[in-house]
Design an enzyme around this catalytic site. Structure first.
Site, PDB file in Angstrom:
ATOM      1  N   GLY A  47       3.574  -4.114  -0.770  1.00  0.00           N
ATOM      2  CA  GLY A  47       2.363  -3.749   0.242  1.00  0.00           C
ATOM      3  C   GLY A  47       1.697  -5.246  -0.260  1.00  0.00           C
ATOM      4  O   GLY A  47       0.466  -5.145  -1.170  1.00  0.00           O
ATOM      5  N   ASP A  72       5.724  -7.308   2.729  1.00  0.00           N
ATOM      6  CA  ASP A  72       5.733  -6.388   3.650  1.00  0.00           C
ATOM      7  C   ASP A  72       5.745  -6.758   4.616  1.00  0.00           C
ATOM      8  O   ASP A  72       6.205  -8.147   5.215  1.00  0.00           O
ATOM      9  CB  ASP A  72       3.998  -6.434   3.610  1.00  0.00           C
ATOM     10  CG  ASP A  72       2.745  -5.376   4.121  1.00  0.00           C
ATOM     11  OD1 ASP A  72       3.311  -5.475   5.348  1.00  0.00           O
ATOM     12  OD2 ASP A  72       2.221  -5.056   3.539  1.00  0.00           O
ATOM     13  N   GLY A  76       2.029  -2.077   8.878  1.00  0.00           N
ATOM     14  CA  GLY A  76       1.109  -1.068   8.521  1.00  0.00           C
ATOM     15  C   GLY A  76       2.235   0.432   8.343  1.00  0.00           C
ATOM     16  O   GLY A  76       3.044   0.415   8.457  1.00  0.00           O
ATOM     17  N   SER A 125      10.970  -3.424   2.639  1.00  0.00           N
ATOM     18  CA  SER A 125      10.685  -3.564   1.031  1.00  0.00           C
ATOM     19  C   SER A 125      12.541  -3.193   0.799  1.00  0.00           C
ATOM     20  O   SER A 125      12.918  -3.647   0.038  1.00  0.00           O
ATOM     21  CB  SER A 125       9.231  -2.715   0.494  1.00  0.00           C
ATOM     22  OG  SER A 125       9.693  -1.577   1.044  1.00  0.00           O
ATOM     23  N   ASP A 142       2.972  -0.625  -4.017  1.00  0.00           N
ATOM     24  CA  ASP A 142       1.958  -0.208  -2.996  1.00  0.00           C
ATOM     25  C   ASP A 142       2.031  -0.339  -1.705  1.00  0.00           C
ATOM     26  O   ASP A 142       1.373  -0.504  -0.935  1.00  0.00           O
ATOM     27  CB  ASP A 142       0.787  -0.944  -3.381  1.00  0.00           C
ATOM     28  CG  ASP A 142      -0.640  -0.416  -2.892  1.00  0.00           C
ATOM     29  OD1 ASP A 142      -0.513   0.928  -2.719  1.00  0.00           O
ATOM     30  OD2 ASP A 142      -0.972  -1.202  -2.704  1.00  0.00           O
ATOM     31  N   HIS A 145       3.330   5.128   1.615  1.00  0.00           N
ATOM     32  CA  HIS A 145       3.026   6.309   0.994  1.00  0.00           C
ATOM     33  C   HIS A 145       3.701   7.093   0.629  1.00  0.00           C
ATOM     34  O   HIS A 145       4.013   8.899   0.374  1.00  0.00           O
ATOM     35  CB  HIS A 145       1.585   6.446   0.485  1.00  0.00           C
ATOM     36  CG  HIS A 145       1.086   5.319  -0.041  1.00  0.00           C
ATOM     37  ND1 HIS A 145       1.734   4.291  -0.841  1.00  0.00           N
ATOM     38  CD2 HIS A 145      -0.213   4.706  -0.794  1.00  0.00           C
ATOM     39  CE1 HIS A 145       0.805   3.135  -1.509  1.00  0.00           C
ATOM     40  NE2 HIS A 145       0.158   4.067  -1.442  1.00  0.00           N
ATOM     41  N   ARG A 152      12.347   5.020  -1.659  1.00  0.00           N
ATOM     42  CA  ARG A 152      13.222   4.527  -1.649  1.00  0.00           C
ATOM     43  C   ARG A 152      12.822   2.803  -2.412  1.00  0.00           C
ATOM     44  O   ARG A 152      13.714   1.994  -2.531  1.00  0.00           O
ATOM     45  CB  ARG A 152      13.616   4.032  -0.075  1.00  0.00           C
ATOM     46  CG  ARG A 152      14.316   2.953   0.290  1.00  0.00           C
ATOM     47  CD  ARG A 152      14.277   3.184   2.289  1.00  0.00           C
ATOM     48  NE  ARG A 152      13.071   2.548   2.788  1.00  0.00           N
ATOM     49  CZ  ARG A 152      12.759   2.988   3.421  1.00  0.00           C
ATOM     50  NH1 ARG A 152      13.951   3.176   4.759  1.00  0.00           N
ATOM     51  NH2 ARG A 152      11.357   2.165   3.983  1.00  0.00           N
ATOM     52  N   HIS A 170       0.651   2.777  -6.871  1.00  0.00           N
ATOM     53  CA  HIS A 170      -0.579   3.149  -7.210  1.00  0.00           C
ATOM     54  C   HIS A 170      -0.639   3.804  -6.750  1.00  0.00           C
ATOM     55  O   HIS A 170       0.067   4.716  -5.749  1.00  0.00           O
ATOM     56  CB  HIS A 170      -1.284   1.837  -6.092  1.00  0.00           C
ATOM     57  CG  HIS A 170      -2.997   1.159  -5.756  1.00  0.00           C
ATOM     58  ND1 HIS A 170      -3.234   1.797  -5.019  1.00  0.00           N
ATOM     59  CD2 HIS A 170      -4.179   1.745  -6.785  1.00  0.00           C
ATOM     60  CE1 HIS A 170      -4.484   1.645  -4.964  1.00  0.00           C
ATOM     61  NE2 HIS A 170      -4.995   1.389  -6.504  1.00  0.00           N
ATOM     62  N   ASP A 171      -1.357   4.370  -6.210  1.00  0.00           N
ATOM     63  CA  ASP A 171      -2.398   6.079  -5.927  1.00  0.00           C
ATOM     64  C   ASP A 171      -1.694   6.919  -6.140  1.00  0.00           C
ATOM     65  O   ASP A 171      -1.044   7.809  -5.743  1.00  0.00           O
ATOM     66  CB  ASP A 171      -2.223   5.907  -4.158  1.00  0.00           C
ATOM     67  CG  ASP A 171      -3.300   4.443  -3.746  1.00  0.00           C
ATOM     68  OD1 ASP A 171      -3.842   4.372  -3.638  1.00  0.00           O
ATOM     69  OD2 ASP A 171      -2.230   4.166  -2.826  1.00  0.00           O
TER      70      ASP A 171
HETATM   71  N1  SAH Z   1      -2.097  -3.573  -2.157  1.00  0.00           N
HETATM   72  C1  SAH Z   1      -2.516  -3.203  -0.722  1.00  0.00           C
HETATM   73  C2  SAH Z   1      -2.503  -2.332   0.229  1.00  0.00           C
HETATM   74  C3  SAH Z   1      -1.676  -1.969   0.086  1.00  0.00           C
HETATM   75  S1  SAH Z   1      -0.998  -0.712   2.199  1.00  0.00           S
HETATM   76  C4  SAH Z   1      -3.755  -3.968  -1.121  1.00  0.00           C
HETATM   77  O1  SAH Z   1      -5.161  -4.278  -2.281  1.00  0.00           O
HETATM   78  O2  SAH Z   1      -5.516  -3.616  -0.525  1.00  0.00           O
HETATM   79  C5  SAH Z   1       0.664  -0.527   2.601  1.00  0.00           C
HETATM   80  C6  SAH Z   1       0.929  -1.620   3.289  1.00  0.00           C
HETATM   81  O3  SAH Z   1       2.303  -1.362   2.525  1.00  0.00           O
HETATM   82  C7  SAH Z   1       0.806  -2.199   4.533  1.00  0.00           C
HETATM   83  O4  SAH Z   1       0.621  -3.517   4.867  1.00  0.00           O
HETATM   84  C8  SAH Z   1       1.892  -1.531   4.998  1.00  0.00           C
HETATM   85  O5  SAH Z   1       2.692  -2.807   6.295  1.00  0.00           O
HETATM   86  C9  SAH Z   1       3.099  -2.018   4.405  1.00  0.00           C
HETATM   87  N2  SAH Z   1       4.830  -1.243   4.152  1.00  0.00           N
HETATM   88  C10 SAH Z   1       4.588   0.160   4.187  1.00  0.00           C
HETATM   89  N3  SAH Z   1       5.466   0.016   4.178  1.00  0.00           N
HETATM   90  C11 SAH Z   1       6.518  -0.428   4.602  1.00  0.00           C
HETATM   91  C12 SAH Z   1       7.880  -1.270   4.676  1.00  0.00           C
HETATM   92  N4  SAH Z   1       8.731  -0.482   4.476  1.00  0.00           N
HETATM   93  N5  SAH Z   1       8.626  -2.906   4.179  1.00  0.00           N
HETATM   94  C13 SAH Z   1       7.628  -3.622   4.296  1.00  0.00           C
HETATM   95  N6  SAH Z   1       6.272  -2.988   4.158  1.00  0.00           N
HETATM   96  C14 SAH Z   1       5.719  -1.754   4.232  1.00  0.00           C
HETATM   97 MG    MG Z   2      -2.943   1.640  -2.640  1.00  0.00          MG
END
Ligand code: SAH
Ligand code: MG
Length: 217
Positions: A47, A72, A76, A125, A142, A145, A152, A170-171
């Protein structure tokens, strides 16, 4: 100004979802993880978004000869799509009407001067994780969510973390009124296995340490 403080300053100015104090806790965890690995620590971020949290990891990597693999697809998460609570319309690509944070991420990494420490891995990911076979010293989760992506990410990446290595999630919200359940549930389930112990905590950032390996990995 110290180099680390400069990176923290750029992080604070970068759009994203990492509060300053939680970011500094992430930095300290990454620093501890680098020390445990002694040299060449691999820090993995799931993320990247626009590189805000990445810079806290990069600060530790820079000080302790580590690298950050930042994963990432830059499209989004479900909860960031137009119409959703966490949507930020400034990262929509006008040509495709889709989220695209890759250029923002690169701009952050370039401005901070950490292109030699941060390796962007652009894609899903779980797909990327299926061919990364290196031992991981710190895993920062992160990404998506929702129930499916959060579980996964855990099942793909957590087994790569060596004994003594750290996982930052996170979160993590104990109280359902504060936020979604999956990050809290993967954290709680990890502690319940008996193979992890609490290492640090700041706000919704929970850091745990691996004490033993899973028998089925
Ligand atoms: N760590 C960041 C926030 C991450 S937001 C910060 O500090 O601001 C969550 C991110 O996870 C997004 O950019 C989204 O594109 C990515 N994401 C969500 N599902 C994903 C997946 N299956 N594979 C890769 N990236 C993913
Ligand atoms: Mg977060």
């Amino acid at each position: 100004m110290q180099r680390r403080d400069r990176l923290f300053e750029i992080a604070r100015q970068t759009r994203g979802y990492m509060p300053d104090d939680e970011g500094e806790t992430l930095y300290r965890a990454a620093r501890a993880a680098c020390e445990r690995a002694r040299s060449g620590a691999v820090l993995v971020e799931i993320g990247s978004w626009c590189g805000k949290s990445t810079l806290y990891l990069a600060a530790a990597a820079e000080e302790a000869d580590g690298i950050v693999l930042s994963v990432d697809h830059h499209r989004g998460s479900d909860e960031q799509q137009p119409g959703c609570e966490h949507h930020d319309s400034s990262v929509l690509d006008a040509r495709t009407a889709r989220i695209d944070t890759l250029a923002f991420f690169r701009a952050t990494i370039t401005e901070a001067g950490v292109e030699d420490r941060v390796i962007p891995l652009v894609g899903d990911s779980a797909t990327i994780g299926s061919f990364v076979h290196t031992a991981v010293s710190l895993l920062f989760i992160d990404g998506g969510h929702g129930e499916v992506p959060a579980r996964r990410d855990w099942s793909t990446w957590a087994p790569k973390v060596h004994v003594g290595g750290l996982i930052a999630i996170h979160d993590v919200f104990e109280d359902p009124n504060d936020g979604g359940r999956p990050p809290y549930e993967i954290w709680r389930d990890a502690i319940d296995t008996g193979r992890f112990e609490a290492f640090d905590r700041c706000g919704s950032l929970a850091v745990i340490e691996r004490r033993s390996v899973d028998p089925d990995h």
